[in-house]
Design an enzyme around this catalytic site. Structure first.
Site, PDB file in Angstrom:
ATOM      1  CB  CYS A 227      35.763  23.829 -12.002  1.00  0.00           C
ATOM      2  SG  CYS A 227      37.241  23.311 -12.910  1.00  0.00           S
ATOM      3  CG  HIS A 228      35.461  23.083 -17.075  1.00  0.00           C
ATOM      4  ND1 HIS A 228      36.531  22.567 -16.391  1.00  0.00           N
ATOM      5  CD2 HIS A 228      35.966  23.625 -18.222  1.00  0.00           C
ATOM      6  CE1 HIS A 228      37.652  22.763 -17.101  1.00  0.00           C
ATOM      7  NE2 HIS A 228      37.338  23.403 -18.210  1.00  0.00           N
TER       8      HIS A 228
ATOM      9  CD  GLU B 111      40.070  24.031 -20.605  1.00  0.00           C
ATOM     10  OE1 GLU B 111      40.538  22.898 -20.327  1.00  0.00           O
ATOM     11  OE2 GLU B 111      38.942  24.407 -20.255  1.00  0.00           O
TER      12      GLU B 111
END
Length: 219
Positions: free
Chosen positions: A126-127, A157
């Site tokens: 993910c991030h 996002e």
């Protein structure tokens, strides 16, 4: 010999707009659970050490957070105390907090470089791949250049409403760095593997990313 995994989580608890942030809990819990099931030892570190913030939006009443896991998250080791020789792989869970403290962390960049060039497994979801953004290999090239990979996408996002809050968009940045960025539909389970680099797209990909990571570890 028991495999030893380093999990690196964010220390950032707030965005520039004042919104609270931190670690996305499932992206820690799911991989951690798979690592423990395999009998791996897990150490948790963060840029600042100590208690890692958890994004409140990632916590639900159904989350099974044992006292052992709570202790790990609340007592992370400072990255500066970590030596890569003690570990067989490194895994970076996400959460928007990672966007604010991992990309510019030189200690983390050096650790990831050393893990990767020692042919140890480098995983993120993910991030979490924000930690890969600033990593340059010994040949001067970005780690991600020419690599098949994924992360939280620009589309996701935008959908999360935070595209104007984060310092940059992950997908766009990785494309700029020369990565072969591969995305699937928003919020779908998606993992990419390129050599000893394993990346997952979003929170839906936590378990699959961990299993792909484990497959390389066992090979």
């Amino acid at each position: 010999m028991k495999k030893h995994i380093l999990m690196v989580v964010t220390s950032a608890n707030k965005m520039p707009n004042g919104k609270q942030t931190g670690l996305w809990l499932s992206e820690f819990l799911e991989p951690y659970t798979e690592f423990i099931k395999k009998g791996y030892k897990v150490t948790v570190a963060s840029p600042l050490g100590g208690k890692a913030p958890i994004d409140a939006n990632s916590v639900s009443n159904s989350d099974d957070v044992s006292s052992e896991i709570s202790s790990l998250i609340e007592n992370t080791l400072p990255l500066e105390n970590i030596t890569e020789n003690d570990f067989h792989g490194i895994f970076l869970p996400g959460g928007h907090g990672t966007m604010f403290d991992l990309p510019q962390n030189r200690t983390l960049q050096n650790l990831i470089k050393n893990f990767y060039e020692s042919n140890k497994v480098v995983g993120s979801v993910c991030h979490g791949p924000a930690g890969l953004v600033g990593v340059t290999l010994s040949d001067g090239q970005p780690l991600v250049k020419g690599k098949k990979m994924t992360s939280f996408t620009d589309s996701e996002e935008h959908a999360a409403g935070l595209d104007q809050v984060v310092p940059f968009l992950l997908e766009s940045r990785f494309r700029e760095l020369g990565a072969i960025f591969i995305n699937n539909a928003d919020w779908s389970n998606h993992v990419e593997v390129d050599g000893n680099l394993v990346t997952g797209q979003n929170p839906q990909s936590g378990t699959s990313t961990a299993l792909a990571f484990i497959k390389i570890m066992e090979a």
